[in-house]
Enzyme design. Sequence first.
Site: not given
Length: 372
Positions: A126, A161-162, A183
């Site tokens: 993450d 997350w891009g 998400d």
Amino acid sequence: MLAQRPPMGWNSWNTFGENINEQVVRDTADAIVAKGLKDVGYEYVVIDDCWSLRQRNEEGRIVPDPKKFPSGMKALADYVHSKGLKFGMYSCAGTRTCAGYPGSFDYEFIDACTFAEWGVDFLKYDFCYKPALANGPILYNRMGMALKASGREILFSACNWGSDSVEKWIRSAGAHMYRSTGDINDSFDSFKNIAMSQVDKLAYSGPGCYNDIDMLIVGMRGKGNVANGGCTDTEYRTHFALWCLFQSPLMIGGDLSKIDETNLELLKNKELLALNQDAETRNPMMVRGGDRPIFFKHLENNEYALAFFNFTDRDGWGDIEYYDLGLTVASGYGFKFRDIFSGEETGVTFGHFSTGIKAHDCRILRGTLVKK
Ligand code: GLA
């Protein structure tokens, strides 16, 4: 070589969030086998965030929470392996995970060794609590190398997350899949917006590294950690069809001890899985945009998929002129399609194809070119 096709498995986050423990993981591994999911390709059983203690030990190692994982991670990995499945875990490129547990920043090589010792086969990584001056490409590359140096083959699943145009550099950092969006939650709008946000970026997805549009919400029915009203069975089918068509990794997010028959069968739908795992691994082209998009995808064995979606709240029509796929009537070629859900054959059609599609539903055809 890992991830020659989109990886498939289960991840704890969507349903269990911080309420993860070894019993859940064991039960899930059992269910993947007993319910026939392993037979169709689901392989990785992944523990997401919240598995460790809040502090590292004196040696600088991350320690599994003994209340949640009393038998330890090695024993759990052994159990998952005994079922013929693979074991995945989670860490973060920043100093803490998104839920505030120790992250791997500056401990990458130590943590990769720890994971390898436990028998981990997959690491989701993450992007929370990242120092502002440390950049994504460096941090993912560092962990990519640390995993390789660990001596164990570990699939590297990036999750930023891009951010920072991740699709442009993540493959070169050694990742095998990469989250490209924020998400997902258990609602129609969430999965629709996530999928459509990636249409222009699907061409970066291919063998060795796939655009991951997030864990599935199939069958969650408004329960669990990412609950947001839930979806109808039609909507779950549309969701799964998009993920398959877009070659996303397929990580089940539901509670497999509670999943209903309809959604279990959906997750095992051989026709949809064949689109996802197709040997040519070509992204679809969007031939019509808007809220009734149409996609066309080249498949192995000279076959093609033509997929109609209706994101509006009203039943409607999908119309495609074959000219918009490059096929003129003068070419003498038409398409012979089969509806992948009903099995119904369309016969050979020339020039155009029209079909009714219910609100929030989709229709997917698979077939070949046929000469007059
Ligand atoms: C981020 C990720 C999620 C999940 C949580 C865990 O939000 O995008 O998929 O891993 O962190 O805290």
